[in-house]
Structures are given as structure tokens and as C-alpha cells.
Design an enzyme around this catalytic site. Structure first.
Site: not given
Lengths: 457, 457
Positions: B288, B309, B424
Site C-alpha cells: 500500500e 514444499h 470505495k
């Protein structure tokens, strides 16, 4: 009788190059060949291709074993990578949150712990949470020699034997190669229970074998339904012989083209806490299958809506180097936000009333997809009706199929992992395993380069 | 009295270009300028730079509030992103594993739950785990209007008020802007407890404010020690005025150069389950802060040894597009593997005897670093003596500093996040918030492009 799958998969396929659809069409013949190859090799049960047949397996022995497991108070599965990730994914998706905290009547089966990482803090904490005399230990390693798994196993085996003497082996289930390896020998020597892992199935494709299914069934997950979902997905994929009708073909092609265009990351961003570990499972499948020969896009694990507050800024305004997959879920357990705001000072949030928290999450998925698309980023949007056995099974088979196709399209073997051998040799040498001494100086030599700069703070 | 930090940070700085050290030297003047800028702005408590001063803050009010929190049976923190990630990181690193499962005498404080994602399944499960009359709810949002947080808050507030009537507010602590916003108004109107978040500190830099510290102290984390670690790190960094002596300068420079060379990912791979959430916290801070103007390397969260793995194959043989940071820990709770293998069939694992599980984990870190270096991949290797308050505090401050420096070196503002506004607005429009109707058709328009292809399975 069968519930029918109903998923939608779509996307916005931007790229710097506007002819991306044409490019995908040009790949069509290669995709078709790869698909034919995959199904033929699957039919032959060729090495690595065995997962293709798993949706049709007989579950009798696994369910029998699960019934036994279900009688314990706790199950501790010892395994790492493919011998743990699938289990974590199933438990996360299909059991209630905070499962191990729940009192027995609220659980569908024993508590379930994983001994995965070679971290002594976690290992000690798991042992403190259980009564070994009421616990089943499930040791999972296809080769029978995975270092972390064997280390945990040797330690647990000593503890249980010290405590329970010659009853110790009655608390162990070994899941390993049907014929070879130390764990198989151990099962024969002690007479403990065991299940085989089909030889033709590799670790990261093994969630629908005994590896994933035995403990899943023991904690109350409906493994028949998991296979039903996988089977239906398989049949749908087999029926569709056009790139833009077959979602696996379309997604494989998209991934190949976007990688060629320099988008070297595949973001997997499901919306819903229950699919967090699905992104982890995908990351292993994708990364280990495709990361070779200098190729391989990097799987980036994300979680909606949380990562809107962490990674979205970067996805929106950072470099255009990602293909972003979002998974939305149609039906979530409803519960409603207040119908009316009573406090004057909170009145500005009136608009939240009469919605559910689940509405909010899906709206966030849709809004974020739109914002990314407006910003010109390629998005794949996959929607499932619910997080349930049938859809998890379908998603598992679907992504295995897509991953294998991408590998074949790139002329990569999606079923090996040659790149991890070097690290293993080094670990053995530092652990003092006979036959590996020669590598010790090499480790030190290369690690020495790590002090190319070295700053003591 | 102060315990002294002793961390080492080193690395192998390969690149296609052998003159990378020269390039970093050429950046030196710019780094020095960025450092001066950072410290000056910090001294002025300029917007966004307030975190520089947090190591020196007075904790009286936070500790007082934490003492009150500690008297409840459970704490539920409602927050998302920067209002949750730091807490998750602290709890993961500094509390025992399975903390909430432990019986009260084994815990150092109340159970601790987060209501973070707008996921109804998790929210319902958290509510089922607590007795609201013995629970403290901590609502955290700097703006006081974060949608997910407010939705959770409205819902919880209604439940608690229905149950406890006019005693409800005694169960709430609000952590928000000291003056503005709906939550501040709520605290004033109801008289519930509140703490301020310093105005000059942004969400992702806020773990060492009331946001991270109040509940941390309540569950028994030594927050004085956290600050001590941050303070010592700050002082060490301030003393070093040469790139190759100052680890923040060196790491910032390395990141900038590797990004320029096309390595667009910053892998954070700590070895140890306790640092899993540290990688998450780092990912928000990094992503961010730096993902803007088309720049920003993507943080990739990994965990050693588990991801050996899963991701190591890709890191070894995939594209050379990553700068990989490994964090090793010197002292881990020791516990020993068996001293002797008694079963003949397991004799091949003799080499594990007389080691500890902690030895194995550190050997894995070292071996994997060597293997990556041999494969020509750039590695940063950071080693801390232990996972403890002082080192977590030091790491937090260190990475905040490095992140800010990288931003300044790239002429990016590391303290804003303009790219999340679009999403938003879209969320508000679909939620029906007054004033946002105009965006609804835009959401549908762009989402429509999502069906550029759409396949119903």
C-alpha cells in the site's frame, strides 16, 4: 439424484495488446492437443496423471479408516506441503470457524491438528493440547522420507511409545506409497494401520486421495460429495470442445497469453474467510507445477475483502503485471445488519440497514472487480453458489486441470519438481546424513556470498 | 538496563548486472537526502511521518486502558487492514500457539478475537464463542467510517445493547481520530472509553500506537519492550551514515535497484510459524505504501520451511523476478529429537538424532539460502536472536523505515493510498449510500466487461 453444478466463470481480458482474443484463438489447436494428451495419459494412469481418475475412485477403505479415526478425541496429522495443504484447505472451507475451540457436541468429529512446519514452538503446543492415549496420529509422506515429517514422527513415536508401550502402534495411521519407503516398512513391522497413495498422483495433486480424504471424512466432511463435485466438473470439461465454452481451456489460454505479455503474477483472491487456505493450496499447485525452465507465473495469495485494505492500492496503481482471479460466493449464511440506526451520531450509516454482512462482502467483490477493470487490469471473476463440498471438489479438479493444461501449453512437465533437490541435499549435509558430507562445504561457500554485505545492527 | 539489539542483516546481491554495488553507491547521495527528509518531517510530526516518533511515546493512558481490558474474559477487536493486521502480527509472534484454546490459567490475559473481514460465517462464530456480558469490544477505525468495521460495530452494538441495556457502552472501547469522525462522536455521546490515534500516523504504520498496543498489553505482551526495540533500532539507524553500514539504507537501495532491473516481487519468507503474520503485516506496509504511479514491487508472503514444499521450485527454477528476504531465528524453544532410533526399519534416519527441531528449521533456512544463491537469485538474510518483544519492535520500526525510504527514493508518497477510493465509491453506490448513486451504472458498466467471456459450468 446428483446435485448439479452451477458455477460461472468470466473475465475482462485486457492487455496492452488488443488482439488478445485472436491470440487465444490461435492457441486453440495446441489446447485441444494438450487436452487430448491429458485425458489419454490419465486413462493410462501415467506417472503424474493419476489425479484425473480420482473423482471415480472407490472410497470404501478410506471411509472405513475414517470411521476409526473419528473415534479419537483428537487427530494429529503429520505432514508438510502436499501432505498438509489440502487438509488445511478442506478444514478451512468446510468446518465451522474456530473448530478446535468448540465443545465436543458442537463439533462433527475429533479436534484436528497439523504438525507441518519444523517449528518446535508449534510442535510443543500441539502436544500440550492432546491426550496421546485418546489421539490418532496420521503420518503422511508419499516418499516416506520427508525430513520435517520424519522428524516429527520420530519424536511423537517415542513419546507415544514411552507412554503406551506396545499399544503405541494402535494410535498410528501411515499414509504413504503402497509399496516403498520407510513408513511402509514401519507399517509392516509394527502392524499399524496404513493407506496407500496412488503411485501416479503427486503430492500437490493428492488432496482427493487418502492424503486429504481420510482425516476430512473423520471430522465430518462429506467426501462423497467432494468427489461428486470433482466428477461433475470433469464431465462438463470433457463435453466442451471450444476454447470459449470450456472454462479450463479459456483460463489456461488466458494465463499463457498474459504471462507472455509480461504479467508474471497470478493473484488468487477469494472473497470469504473459508477460502483463505484454498488460495494457499492453489499457490502450491501453481507454483510448484509451473515454476521451471525459467517460466512460471508467481501465485499471489490474497483474501477479499481484507486485502482491499492491504493490496488493492498496489493492484490498482502499481505496475500492470498481474492476472487477478476473484472468487465470489452467492449464498453466505445470512445475518442482518440492524434494521434501524437508533443513535443520532451514527445516522450517517443508515445506508447499511436492511443489508446483510454477506451482501456487503459480495458487493465488495463486485465493486473491486469493476474498479480494477476501469483501471485496465485483467480480471477473472469466478462465482460459486456456496462454499460446500460439491463446489470445493469442483474447484479442486478445475484448478488441477487448468494448471496441468498451462504446463503442457508451455512444454513444461507440470508433475515434477526438480528444483527442490539442491536444497534437500544441502539440508541432509548440514544434518549430517551419511553420503551427503561433500555438500557441506558447498553450502558454506554459497552461504558465504550472503555476507556480500553483512551489517550487525 | 537496556537489553541491546543484536541482529545481523546480510545478503547476496546478484543481478544480471555485475555493477550493482556501484549502482547502489551512486544512489548514496539520494539515500542520505531521503533519510534527512524523513527525520526532519518526523521531528515536525508532519502528516504521515508521525510513526518516526512512536518509539518515544508515553504509554500511561494505553496501559491504563489495557488494565481495564485485561479484566474481561474475552476481547473482540473490530477493525480491518491497518486496524487489525498489526494486532494479528503481535499475537501470532508473542503469544503461545492456540492461545484462545488454552484454559484461563495458561493464558496471560483474555481470549482475543478479531472481527475483520465482512464474512458472516466468521462473525457469527466469534459471537458464539463469547459471553457479551464478560467481553470488551474494541472498535478501531482512524476515519471512524470504514465500511466493514462500522457494519460489524452496528451489529455488535445492537446485540450488546439488547442484552445489557444502558450498561452496553461500558463494554466498548473506541480507538479512532482524537477529534473527528462518527466513532469519536459515538464515544462522546455514550461516554464509552476511547483512545486517540495520532493524526500524523497512517493505518499501516499504526501498530505501535493505541491501535496495536492496547489489546496487545491486555493479553500480556510487554509493550514497553516493543517500544524499546523500536527505539534501539531508531538510534542505531540514526548513527550509521554510510550505505553499507546502515541496514535500512542498504535494503532500500537494494530494493530500488532490483526493481529497476525488473525484479518486481519482494518475497518475505520468515522461518518460524510465529512470524507468519509478520509477513502479512509487511505485505500491507509494502504494497500500500509503494504501489502507485505504476511503480511498486509486489510483496509475496511466504513461510519457511513450509513454502520450501510449495514455492521453492518456482523460486529456484522460475523467472529471476524476485528479491527474496529470509528471516532466521537463532534461539528457538529447544526440544530434542530422539537420541537413538530403536526400530530397525527407521535406522536410516539415525542422522536426525541428537538434533533439535529448531536446529532443523535453521538448517533449512541456511540450506535454502545457499541453494537460491547457487541458482543466482538475490537473497537478503536477516537473523534475529529470538522472537520476542524487543526484536519484533525492532523489525517493525526497521521495515517501516525501509519502506518509507524506498518510497522517497522512487519519488512516491509512501503515506497515502489514493488507489482505493474508486472501489470505495463503488461499494457505497451498491450499498445505496446517499450521494453515490451516480456510480452505480459505472459499476455495472465495468463489471459488464467481466463477461467479455462468461462460461456457465
Amino acid at each position: 439424484m446428483d446435485e448439479l453444478l452451477s458455477m460461472s466463470i468470466g473475465g475482462a481480458i485486457f492487455s496492452g495488446n488488443s488482439s488478445i482474443e485472436d491470440e487465444i484463438d490461435r492457441l486453440s489447436i495446441k489446447i485441444e492437443e494438450a487436452d487430448v494428451h491429458l485425458r489419454e495419459k490419465g486413462r493410462d494412469d501415467a506417472d503424474g496423471y493419476g489425479w484425473v481418475n480420482l473423482p471415480y475412485q472407490d472410497l470404501t477403505k478410506i471411509i472405513e479408516t475414517a470411521d476409526w479415526l473419528a473415534r479419537s478425541d483428537a487427530i494429529v496429522q503429520i505432514g508438510i506441503g502436499g501432505s498438509a495443504l489440502g487438509n488445511r484447505m478442506l478444514v478451512n472451507a468446510l468446518l465451522p470457524p474456530f473448530y478446535n475451540e468448540l465443545e465436543a457436541p458442537l463439533r462433527r468429529g475429533p479436534r484436528f491438528y497439523l504438525l507441518e512446519n519444523s517449528d518446535p514452538a508449534t510442535a510443543a503446543a500441539v502436544l500440550n493440547r492432546i491426550d496421546v492415549s485418546k489421539t490418532a496420529f496420521v503420518v503422511v509422506s508419499k516418499s516416506g522420507s520427508t525430513t520435517e515429517t520424519i522428524a516429527h514422527f520420530l519424536w511423537v513415536w517415542q513419546i507415544v511409545r514411552d507412554k503406551l508401550g506396545n499399544k503405541a502402534q494402535e494410535h498410528f495411521l501411515v499414509i504413504t506409497d503402497p509399496k516403498k519407503g520407510a513408513l511402509r516398512k514401519f507399517a509392516k513391522a509394527t502392524g499399524c494401520r496404513s493407506l496407500g497413495i496412488p503411485e501416479s498422483v503427486g503430492g500437490r495433486y493428492s488432496v482427493l486421495t487418502s492424503v486429504g480424504l481420510a482425516t476430512a471424512a473423520a471430522v465430518g466432511i462429506d467426501i462423497e460429495k467432494l468427489l461428486l463435485g470433482a466428477r461433475q466438473m470433469d464431465q462438463r470439461l470433457a463435453m466442451r470442445q471450444q476454447t470459449w465454452e470450456n472454462p479450463a481451456w479459456a483460463l489456461a489460454a488466458l494465463n499463457v497469453i498474459h504471462a507472455r505479455l509480461g504479467r508474471n503474477m497470478a493473484v488468487m483472491m477469494p472473497y470469504g474467510d473459508g477460502l483463505l487456505a484454498f488460495a494457499e493450496w492453489f499457490a502450491q499447485l501453481w507454483g510448484e507445477s509451473l515454476g521451471k525452465n525459467g517460466f512460471g507465473t508467481t501465485p499471489v495469495r490474497a483474501l477479499g475483502a481484507i486485502d482491499q485494505h492491504s493490496q488493492l492500492q498496489l493492484y490498482m496503481e502499481g505496475p500492470d503485471d498481474k492476472l487477478i482471479t476473484m472468487i465470489d460466493v452467492q449464498n453466505r449464511p445470512g445475518f442482518e445488519l440492524p434494521r434501524k440506526i437508533e443513535d443520532d451520531v451514527l445516522r450517517e450509516f443508515d445506508f447499511l440497514c436492511d443489508k446483510t454482512l454477506g451482501d456487503l462482502l459480495s458487493i465488495e467483490a463486485r465493486s473491486t472487480a469493476s474498479a480494477l477493470i476501469k483501471a485496465g487490469k485483467p480480471v477473472v471473476y469466478l462465482k460459486i453458489p456456496e462454499i460446500s463440498e460439491i463446489y470445493v471438489g469442483a474447484l479442486v479438479f478445475f484448478y488441477e486441470y487448468v494448471t496441468a493444461l498451462v504446463g503442457l501449453l508451455m512444454d513444461i512437465n507440470p508433475f515434477d519438481q526438480p528444483g527442490v533437490e539442491q536444497g534437500k541435499r544441502y539440508i541432509y549435509s548440514l544434518m549430517g546424513r551419511p553420503g551427503y558430507q561433500e555438500y557441506e562445504s558447498e553450502v558454506e561457500k554459497y552461504f558465504g556470498i550472503c555476507s556480500k554485505f553483512e551489517i550487525i545492527v
